[in-house]
Design a protein around this motif. Structure first.
Motif, short mmCIF file in Angstrom:
data_model
loop_
_atom_site.label_atom_id
_atom_site.label_comp_id
_atom_site.label_asym_id
_atom_site.label_seq_id
_atom_site.Cartn_x
_atom_site.Cartn_y
_atom_site.Cartn_z
N VAL A 23 0.84 -1.19 0.00
CA VAL A 23 0.00 0.00 0.00
C VAL A 23 0.89 1.25 0.00
N HIS A 24 0.52 2.24 -0.80
CA HIS A 24 1.23 3.52 -0.81
C HIS A 24 1.17 4.15 0.59
N GLY A 25 2.29 4.70 1.05
CA GLY A 25 2.33 5.29 2.38
C GLY A 25 1.35 6.42 2.56
N GLY A 26 1.10 7.18 1.50
CA GLY A 26 0.13 8.26 1.59
C GLY A 26 -1.29 7.75 1.75
N VAL A 27 -1.58 6.60 1.17
CA VAL A 27 -2.90 5.98 1.35
C VAL A 27 -3.07 5.55 2.80
N SER A 28 -2.04 4.97 3.39
CA SER A 28 -2.10 4.60 4.80
C SER A 28 -2.38 5.82 5.67
N ALA A 29 -1.72 6.93 5.37
CA ALA A 29 -1.93 8.15 6.14
C ALA A 29 -3.36 8.66 5.98
N MET A 30 -3.87 8.61 4.75
CA MET A 30 -5.23 9.07 4.47
C MET A 30 -6.25 8.26 5.27
N ILE A 31 -6.07 6.95 5.27
CA ILE A 31 -7.00 6.08 5.99
C ILE A 31 -6.93 6.33 7.49
N LEU A 32 -5.74 6.46 8.03
CA LEU A 32 -5.61 6.68 9.47
C LEU A 32 -6.10 8.06 9.88
N ASP A 33 -5.93 9.05 9.03
CA ASP A 33 -6.48 10.36 9.31
C ASP A 33 -8.00 10.26 9.48
N THR A 57 0.70 12.46 12.92
CA THR A 57 2.05 11.89 12.91
C THR A 57 1.96 10.40 12.66
N LEU A 58 2.73 9.92 11.68
CA LEU A 58 2.71 8.50 11.31
C LEU A 58 4.06 7.86 11.60
N THR A 59 4.02 6.62 12.08
CA THR A 59 5.23 5.80 12.21
C THR A 59 5.00 4.52 11.42
N TYR A 60 5.84 4.31 10.40
CA TYR A 60 5.70 3.14 9.54
C TYR A 60 6.57 2.02 10.10
N ARG A 61 5.94 0.99 10.64
CA ARG A 61 6.65 -0.11 11.29
C ARG A 61 7.12 -1.17 10.30
N GLN A 62 6.32 -1.41 9.25
CA GLN A 62 6.66 -2.36 8.21
C GLN A 62 5.78 -2.07 7.01
N GLY A 63 6.09 -2.66 5.87
CA GLY A 63 5.26 -2.46 4.70
C GLY A 63 3.86 -3.01 4.92
N THR A 64 2.87 -2.30 4.39
CA THR A 64 1.48 -2.74 4.48
C THR A 64 1.13 -3.44 3.17
N PRO A 65 0.88 -4.75 3.20
CA PRO A 65 0.60 -5.46 1.95
C PRO A 65 -0.79 -5.14 1.42
N LEU A 66 -0.92 -5.10 0.10
CA LEU A 66 -2.24 -5.02 -0.50
C LEU A 66 -3.06 -6.25 -0.08
N GLY A 67 -4.36 -6.08 0.02
CA GLY A 67 -5.22 -7.18 0.40
C GLY A 67 -6.11 -6.82 1.57
N ASP A 68 -6.44 -7.81 2.38
CA ASP A 68 -7.33 -7.61 3.52
C ASP A 68 -6.57 -6.99 4.69
#
Length: 223
Positions: free
Chosen positions: A123-133, A153-164
């Motif tokens: 998952v794109h990091g910006g998409v992760s931020a958008m969802i968490l916002d 503020t975001l902390t990326y612990r590991q890559g978020t895989p596409l999927g569920d």
């Protein structure tokens, strides 16, 4: 506040609109995914393009002047159908269906496919931020402390895989018009992204609440 529209439609009309637009938007969402992954020949692409352009022209014949905004009734819960995370009419939205409780917790189980890719398979990091916002804001609203994002503020612990995937958020604390919320994304291998943010009740909402304006109630959420 411009963009928040009180329309007070009936439950029957709400369900009618949902029944029309939800499957229509899902069809467009499938088109986006198919566009990314198709391997048909060039002539088929050109034919599809012409058909899509014709449909777009038909839909442009009568449309809103500007963005969808948030429609809401007297209960105060908005219909943010143009929202890029939860929008029922937004084919760019996954969309998330978010559950809440009145303690200030929010959670959602959802699927992200090819349209949300950043690094290959992730998952794109910006998409992760958008969802968490969105999730943190939903938690703040669920706990009766709505606001708009002041900081995130975001902390990326590991890559978020596409999927569920699953997202969770909760209120950490609140002081006056400010609410601190936290949350995270969870993939098959555990937490992938953590977030914390400050959500601030905007001045126009404070003024509406102080005035006890029954004709223009303040939305319970600021989607």
């Amino acid at each position: 506040m411009s963009g928040y529209v009180q329309d007070d439609i009936s439950d029957a009309e709400l369900e009618r609109q949902r029944g029309v637009y939800e499957p229509f938007t899902q069809a467009v969402r499938e088109l986006v995914d198919a566009t990314i992954r198709t391997l048909v020949d060039d002539d088929e692409i050109r034919r599809a393009q012409a058909e899509i352009e014709a449909v777009t022209a038909r839909l442009r014949e009568h449309q809103l002047d500007g963005a969808y905004g948030v429609r809401f009734g007297r209960a105060g819960r908005g219909r943010p159908w143009g929202n890029t995370v939860v929008g029922l009419r937004n084919a760019a939205a996954p969309p998330l269906v978010i559950d809440h409780d009145d303690t200030g917790r929010a959670w959602a189980d959802f699927h992200l496919g090819a349209a949300y890719e950043g690094p290959p398979g992730l998952v794109h990091g910006g998409v992760s931020a958008m969802i968490l916002d969105q999730m943190l804001g939903e938690a703040a609203g669920a706990g009766g402390k709505p606001g708009m994002t002041g900081t995130l503020t975001l902390t990326y612990r590991q890559g978020t895989p596409l999927g569920d995937l699953r997202a969770e958020a909760w209120i950490d604390r609140a002081e006056g018009v400010k609410t601190w919320a936290k949350g995270h994304l969870i993939g098959p291998e555990g937490v992938t992204v953590e977030a914390e943010g400050v959500f601030i009740l905007p001045r126009w909402a404070r003024e509406a609440i102080a005035a006890q304006d029954d004709e223009q109630p303040t939305p319970s959420y600021f989607e």
